[in-house]
Design a protein around this motif. Structure first.
Motif, PDB file in Angstrom:
ATOM      1  N   HIS A  28       1.056  -1.048   0.084  1.00  0.00           N
ATOM      2  CA  HIS A  28       0.001   0.129   0.057  1.00  0.00           C
ATOM      3  C   HIS A  28       0.805   1.266   0.065  1.00  0.00           C
ATOM      4  CE1 HIS A  28       0.956  -0.699   4.083  1.00  0.00           C
ATOM      5  NE2 HIS A  28       0.792   0.280   4.564  1.00  0.00           N
ATOM      6  N   ILE A  29       2.138   1.113   0.547  1.00  0.00           N
ATOM      7  CA  ILE A  29       2.936   2.327   0.384  1.00  0.00           C
ATOM      8  C   ILE A  29       4.101   2.141  -0.932  1.00  0.00           C
ATOM      9  CG2 ILE A  29       2.848   2.658   2.956  1.00  0.00           C
ATOM     10  CD1 ILE A  29       5.580   1.271   3.150  1.00  0.00           C
ATOM     11  N   ASP A  30       3.849   1.387  -1.860  1.00  0.00           N
ATOM     12  CA  ASP A  30       4.509   1.152  -2.811  1.00  0.00           C
ATOM     13  C   ASP A  30       4.599   2.350  -3.742  1.00  0.00           C
ATOM     14  OD1 ASP A  30       6.558   0.065  -4.765  1.00  0.00           O
ATOM     15  OD2 ASP A  30       4.764  -1.209  -5.608  1.00  0.00           O
ATOM     16  N   ASP A  31       5.592   2.969  -4.357  1.00  0.00           N
ATOM     17  CA  ASP A  31       5.775   3.944  -5.128  1.00  0.00           C
ATOM     18  C   ASP A  31       6.301   3.448  -6.576  1.00  0.00           C
ATOM     19  OD1 ASP A  31       6.296   6.473  -6.643  1.00  0.00           O
ATOM     20  OD2 ASP A  31       7.357   7.159  -4.632  1.00  0.00           O
ATOM     21  N   ASP A  32       5.517   3.812  -7.639  1.00  0.00           N
ATOM     22  CA  ASP A  32       5.934   3.211  -9.008  1.00  0.00           C
ATOM     23  C   ASP A  32       7.073   3.952  -9.353  1.00  0.00           C
ATOM     24  OD1 ASP A  32       3.554   1.795  -8.831  1.00  0.00           O
ATOM     25  OD2 ASP A  32       2.412   3.256  -9.830  1.00  0.00           O
ATOM     26  N   ILE A  74      16.195   2.701  -5.853  1.00  0.00           N
ATOM     27  CA  ILE A  74      16.779   3.404  -7.121  1.00  0.00           C
ATOM     28  C   ILE A  74      15.262   4.057  -7.532  1.00  0.00           C
ATOM     29  CG2 ILE A  74      17.333   2.900  -9.263  1.00  0.00           C
ATOM     30  CD1 ILE A  74      18.699   0.394  -8.554  1.00  0.00           C
ATOM     31  N   CYS A  75      15.570   5.293  -7.905  1.00  0.00           N
ATOM     32  CA  CYS A  75      14.409   6.156  -8.206  1.00  0.00           C
ATOM     33  C   CYS A  75      14.684   6.161  -9.770  1.00  0.00           C
ATOM     34  CB  CYS A  75      14.420   7.459  -7.668  1.00  0.00           C
ATOM     35  SG  CYS A  75      13.175   8.587  -8.501  1.00  0.00           S
ATOM     36  N   LYS A  76      13.444   5.757 -10.475  1.00  0.00           N
ATOM     37  CA  LYS A  76      13.492   5.631 -11.965  1.00  0.00           C
ATOM     38  C   LYS A  76      13.395   6.976 -12.442  1.00  0.00           C
ATOM     39  CE  LYS A  76      10.039   3.081 -11.906  1.00  0.00           C
ATOM     40  NZ  LYS A  76       8.816   1.855 -12.501  1.00  0.00           N
ATOM     41  N   THR A  77      12.941   7.893 -12.051  1.00  0.00           N
ATOM     42  CA  THR A  77      12.855   9.197 -12.285  1.00  0.00           C
ATOM     43  C   THR A  77      13.576  10.307 -11.592  1.00  0.00           C
ATOM     44  OG1 THR A  77      10.629   9.499 -11.203  1.00  0.00           O
ATOM     45  CG2 THR A  77      10.460   8.613 -13.275  1.00  0.00           C
ATOM     46  N   THR A  78      14.881  10.104 -11.118  1.00  0.00           N
ATOM     47  CA  THR A  78      15.536  11.075 -10.463  1.00  0.00           C
ATOM     48  C   THR A  78      15.751  12.309 -11.117  1.00  0.00           C
ATOM     49  OG1 THR A  78      16.717   9.162  -9.348  1.00  0.00           O
ATOM     50  CG2 THR A  78      17.794  11.286  -9.306  1.00  0.00           C
ATOM     51  N   SER A  79      15.373  13.361 -10.650  1.00  0.00           N
ATOM     52  CA  SER A  79      15.414  14.836 -11.227  1.00  0.00           C
ATOM     53  C   SER A  79      17.130  15.423 -10.722  1.00  0.00           C
ATOM     54  CB  SER A  79      14.440  15.667 -10.781  1.00  0.00           C
ATOM     55  OG  SER A  79      14.656  16.856 -11.330  1.00  0.00           O
ATOM     56  N   PRO A  80      17.973  15.659 -11.757  1.00  0.00           N
ATOM     57  CA  PRO A  80      19.120  16.301 -11.223  1.00  0.00           C
ATOM     58  C   PRO A  80      18.762  17.755 -10.832  1.00  0.00           C
ATOM     59  CG  PRO A  80      19.380  15.209 -13.442  1.00  0.00           C
ATOM     60  CD  PRO A  80      17.878  15.118 -13.257  1.00  0.00           C
ATOM     61  N   THR A 118      15.159  13.460 -16.366  1.00  0.00           N
ATOM     62  CA  THR A 118      15.116  12.519 -15.369  1.00  0.00           C
ATOM     63  C   THR A 118      15.774  11.263 -15.630  1.00  0.00           C
ATOM     64  OG1 THR A 118      13.275  11.584 -16.185  1.00  0.00           O
ATOM     65  CG2 THR A 118      12.862  13.344 -14.407  1.00  0.00           C
ATOM     66  N   PHE A 119      16.242  10.536 -14.820  1.00  0.00           N
ATOM     67  CA  PHE A 119      17.169   9.315 -15.236  1.00  0.00           C
ATOM     68  C   PHE A 119      17.135   8.341 -13.943  1.00  0.00           C
ATOM     69  CE2 PHE A 119      20.186  11.980 -12.985  1.00  0.00           C
ATOM     70  CZ  PHE A 119      21.283  11.015 -12.529  1.00  0.00           C
ATOM     71  N   PRO A 120      17.380   6.990 -14.169  1.00  0.00           N
ATOM     72  CA  PRO A 120      17.433   5.981 -12.953  1.00  0.00           C
ATOM     73  C   PRO A 120      18.681   6.396 -12.181  1.00  0.00           C
ATOM     74  CG  PRO A 120      17.017   4.862 -15.052  1.00  0.00           C
ATOM     75  CD  PRO A 120      17.432   6.344 -15.597  1.00  0.00           C
ATOM     76  N   TYR A 121      18.546   6.478 -10.892  1.00  0.00           N
ATOM     77  CA  TYR A 121      19.623   6.598 -10.118  1.00  0.00           C
ATOM     78  C   TYR A 121      19.343   6.602  -8.674  1.00  0.00           C
ATOM     79  CZ  TYR A 121      24.636   8.117  -9.341  1.00  0.00           C
ATOM     80  OH  TYR A 121      25.993   7.989  -8.979  1.00  0.00           O
ATOM     81  N   ILE A 122      20.266   6.640  -7.690  1.00  0.00           N
ATOM     82  CA  ILE A 122      20.098   6.407  -6.275  1.00  0.00           C
ATOM     83  C   ILE A 122      20.053   8.012  -5.733  1.00  0.00           C
ATOM     84  CG2 ILE A 122      20.707   5.730  -4.070  1.00  0.00           C
ATOM     85  CD1 ILE A 122      22.128   3.525  -5.152  1.00  0.00           C
ATOM     86  N   PRO A 123      18.764   8.815  -5.518  1.00  0.00           N
ATOM     87  CA  PRO A 123      18.973  10.180  -4.936  1.00  0.00           C
ATOM     88  C   PRO A 123      19.798  10.440  -3.846  1.00  0.00           C
ATOM     89  CG  PRO A 123      16.679   9.119  -5.368  1.00  0.00           C
ATOM     90  CD  PRO A 123      17.500   8.040  -5.671  1.00  0.00           C
ATOM     91  N   ASN A 124      19.946   9.775  -2.997  1.00  0.00           N
ATOM     92  CA  ASN A 124      20.812  10.068  -1.774  1.00  0.00           C
ATOM     93  C   ASN A 124      22.112  10.224  -2.309  1.00  0.00           C
ATOM     94  OD1 ASN A 124      18.603  10.380  -0.044  1.00  0.00           O
ATOM     95  ND2 ASN A 124      18.941   8.175   0.936  1.00  0.00           N
ATOM     96  N   HIS A 125      22.657   9.440  -2.866  1.00  0.00           N
ATOM     97  CA  HIS A 125      24.037   9.272  -3.461  1.00  0.00           C
ATOM     98  C   HIS A 125      24.340  10.649  -4.372  1.00  0.00           C
ATOM     99  CE1 HIS A 125      25.276   4.561  -3.185  1.00  0.00           C
ATOM    100  NE2 HIS A 125      24.441   5.433  -2.065  1.00  0.00           N
ATOM    101  N   LEU A 126      23.323  10.940  -5.277  1.00  0.00           N
ATOM    102  CA  LEU A 126      23.459  12.221  -6.058  1.00  0.00           C
ATOM    103  C   LEU A 126      23.512  13.532  -5.238  1.00  0.00           C
ATOM    104  CD1 LEU A 126      23.640  13.383  -8.990  1.00  0.00           C
ATOM    105  CD2 LEU A 126      21.042  13.537  -9.117  1.00  0.00           C
TER     106      LEU A 126
END
Length: 205
Positions: free
Chosen positions: A52-56, A62-68, A102-110
């Motif tokens: 129920h807390i799943d985020d598409d 890994i966020c599929k839509t990481t925004s630089p 947007t691109f797939p990445y780990i937001p915390n690392h970026l």
């Protein structure tokens, strides 16, 4: 040893630290790899246990839509706060390029990478244009009505790019050519100890 009496011990030469650098490279690469694997496993497990807390937008960590653009804004906000605490002011951060990318990445690392780059750019800019005794615990910074130059961040905006490129540039005076071989060392910095203590607010690991 009586023969060495009265002689000062010479500092360890930078070129003699290669074993230390190699060890730290392996250590941090292993540490990052383990944390990513463990974090990904735990995040995937949590998503499966609580659908129920799943985020598409996310697959594990890994966020599929990481925004630089959003990552730069967040890092600039944190770096500005740290810079203002130390210097009383901070350069503006001007962002340009493909802000919708947007691109797939780990937001915390970026965020961590951008924070370090922008933080260093701000420090160099303030030292260059509002300089003072940075070795002094109560360093005095020259007040001026002239605005300090901004820090520029460019997000690659070409549709043919195979990589995502984020360029951070400043007018902080640059690095002496004699230091180029040392800039990737864990043991080298151009910041004074007093400034390092203040700008390390978010930790080193």
């Amino acid at each position: 040893n009586p023969q060495n009496k009265g002689k000062e011990s010479s500092p360890l030469e930078f070129e003699q630290m290669q074993q230390c650098h190699t060890f730290l490279d392996r250590f941090y690469m292993s540490r990052i790899g383990i944390r990513v694997l463990a974090g990904q496993y735990l995040a995937l497990r949590e998503q499966r246990r609580n659908p129920h807390i799943d985020d598409d937008d996310y697959i594990g960590i890994i966020c599929k839509t990481t925004s630089p653009h959003h990552a730069v804004l967040r890092a600039a906000e944190d770096a500005t706060w740290m810079c203002q605490r130390r210097f009383g002011d901070a350069p503006e951060v001007v962002i340009s390029g493909n802000l919708d990318l947007t691109f797939p990445y780990i937001p915390n690392h970026l965020h961590y990478i951008l924070l370090e780059l922008i933080k260093n750019a701000m420090r160099a800019t303030m030292e260059k244009h509002r300089g003072g005794g940075d070795d002094d615990e109560e360093a005095y910074w020259n007040e001026s009505d002239e605005d300090v130059p901004p820090v520029h961040v460019v997000i690659a905006d070409g549709t043919e790019n195979e990589d995502v490129v984020i360029k951070v540039s400043d007018e902080g005076g640059g690095i002496p050519r004699s230091h180029i071989k040392k800039i990737w060392s864990y043991l080298f910095t151009t910041a004074s100890p007093s400034i390092q203590e203040r700008l390390i607010a978010f930790g080193s690991g």
